[in-house]
Design an enzyme around this catalytic site. Structure first.
Site, short mmCIF file in Angstrom:
data_model
loop_
_atom_site.label_atom_id
_atom_site.label_comp_id
_atom_site.label_asym_id
_atom_site.label_seq_id
_atom_site.Cartn_x
_atom_site.Cartn_y
_atom_site.Cartn_z
N HIS A 146 54.99 -52.40 -16.30
CA HIS A 146 54.19 -51.19 -16.22
C HIS A 146 53.07 -51.27 -15.19
O HIS A 146 51.94 -50.85 -15.44
CB HIS A 146 53.62 -50.84 -17.60
CG HIS A 146 54.65 -50.43 -18.60
ND1 HIS A 146 55.82 -49.77 -18.25
CD2 HIS A 146 54.70 -50.59 -19.97
CE1 HIS A 146 56.53 -49.53 -19.35
NE2 HIS A 146 55.88 -50.02 -20.39
N HIS A 172 53.43 -42.96 -21.55
CA HIS A 172 53.90 -43.85 -22.61
C HIS A 172 53.49 -43.34 -24.00
O HIS A 172 53.03 -44.13 -24.84
CB HIS A 172 53.40 -45.27 -22.38
CG HIS A 172 54.33 -46.33 -22.89
ND1 HIS A 172 54.71 -46.40 -24.21
CD2 HIS A 172 54.95 -47.35 -22.27
CE1 HIS A 172 55.52 -47.43 -24.38
NE2 HIS A 172 55.69 -48.02 -23.20
N GLU A 230 60.42 -42.67 -22.39
CA GLU A 230 59.73 -42.78 -21.11
C GLU A 230 60.66 -42.37 -19.97
O GLU A 230 61.67 -43.02 -19.71
CB GLU A 230 59.26 -44.22 -20.91
CG GLU A 230 58.45 -44.78 -22.06
CD GLU A 230 58.54 -46.30 -22.12
OE1 GLU A 230 58.30 -46.95 -21.08
OE2 GLU A 230 58.87 -46.85 -23.20
#
Length: 343
Positions: free
Chosen positions: A103, A174, A306
């Site tokens: 991420h 998220h 996501e």
């Protein structure tokens, strides 16, 4: 509701934005991480249901590693060995999950204060400038995102970015959904995914095989079923303690990429996206995350959907999706819409 507390790590106050529509739906956001904090949906019987997991105070978001509601970038999901290659040159990224990058790195976009460009009752636009070398990524990146709350209870997120050197870009939100107002195990939700293939991964979440057909596997959500029905029924799930896999979406603009129903069947979420893939995460490591209405969340108390490129895409140009490398002459654009409808 989010309780007030101390200032953010940079010493300035948190900036909270509240959007409302004519149906009485309320969505709340924070400039730190351009974070989606809350989605409160009127149920038609005088009650209001919270659809998102979240923390009690802004500073609680700094005490969790689940990326609750945060904007994720420069690159969502994992990049194997925190390494890129461009024109034969190796580029080392900042690792934050063992040897890999997750991420966007340890100081990714989830951990930054975003500038509010403009806001109204129905939308807010954020901007972030990411300098050359940020978390190891090449080039200066300028990114904006707009949250907009529509009258039909759709929360849309529109992303846009430019770079001055070639760089892989994949932005996502998220959010974790529990359509039963965070009561109970979210694996009791029913899910339908418009995807014929998923990507197997190893125990570190790194792709370790080619795309695989969902037919005949526990990953077949083409017809709606609960996540609990086939949970941990095969080695691909067991490797990561549940669902934490990307699905390559069928390119069918008329159908939602995903539809999720609460366990009681009274609230429905439809997800539409221009992104090529959707990561399904069943909250396998949520245990201990600070919670809004009680001390901590349990594992599997929320589900993340996501929208993004497939994980480790910069190192897999052979995958059947658009190129994830953004070029200086191009503009990255992606939009995902979440529609919450009482049933």
């Amino acid at each position: 509701m989010l309780k007030p507390d101390s200032h953010a790590p940079d010493g300035a106050a948190w900036r909270i934005t509240v959007l409302r529509n004519g149906n009485g739906m309320v969505a709340t956001f924070m400039d730190w991480g351009a974070t989606w904090l809350s989605a409160r949906v009127p149920m038609g019987d005088g009650t209001v249901r919270e659809a998102l997991l979240g923390c009690a105070t802004p500073s609680d978001y700094l005490q969790q590693s689940a990326y609750l509601g945060a904007t994720v970038g420069r690159y969502a999901n994992r990049i194997a060995n925190a390494r890129l290659e461009l024109n034969g040159e190796a580029i080392a990224l900042s690792a934050n999950q063992g040897p890999h990058q997750l991420h966007g790195g340890p100081d990714g976009f989830h951990n930054r204060r975003w500038q509010i460009v403009c806001q109204s009752d129905s939308e807010v636009e954020y901007r972030l400038d990411s300098p050359d070398g940020d978390q190891g990524f090449p080039g200066t990146l300028l990114v904006s995102l707009r949250y907009r709350l529509e009258e039909d209870n759709t929360l849309s997120i529109a992303y846009q970015a430019t770079v001055d050197r070639a760089c892989p870009v994949s932005l996502t939100n998220h959010a974790y959904f529990n359509l039963d107002a965070d009561h109970g195990d979210a694996r009791q939700h029913r899910l339908q995914l418009n995807a014929d293939r998923y990507l197997p991964v190893d125990s570190e979440g790194i792709p370790n095989a080619a795309l695989k057909a969902v037919a005949g596997t526990s990953f077949d959500f083409r017809a709606a079923k609960t996540l609990a029905e086939d949970f941990l029924q095969d080695a691909d799930q067991q490797a990561v303690k549940g669902y934490d896999h990307a699905f390559l979406l069928n390119q069918d603009d008329a159908r939602p990429a995903a539809t999720l129903w609460s366990a009681d069947g009274r609230l429905q979420l439809e997800v539409f996206t221009t992104a090529p893939a959707l990561q399904l995460y069943s909250g396998n490591y949520l245990a201990g995350t600070p919670a809004r209405e009680h001390d901590v969340y349990a594992a599997h108390q929320g589900i993340a959907l996501e929208s993004e490129f497939l994980p480790d895409s910069p190192n897999h140009p052979e995958w059947p999706q658009p190129d994830c490398w953004l070029q200086p002459a191009e503009t990255y654009q992606s939009e995902t819409r979440y529609r919450l409808t009482p049933v």
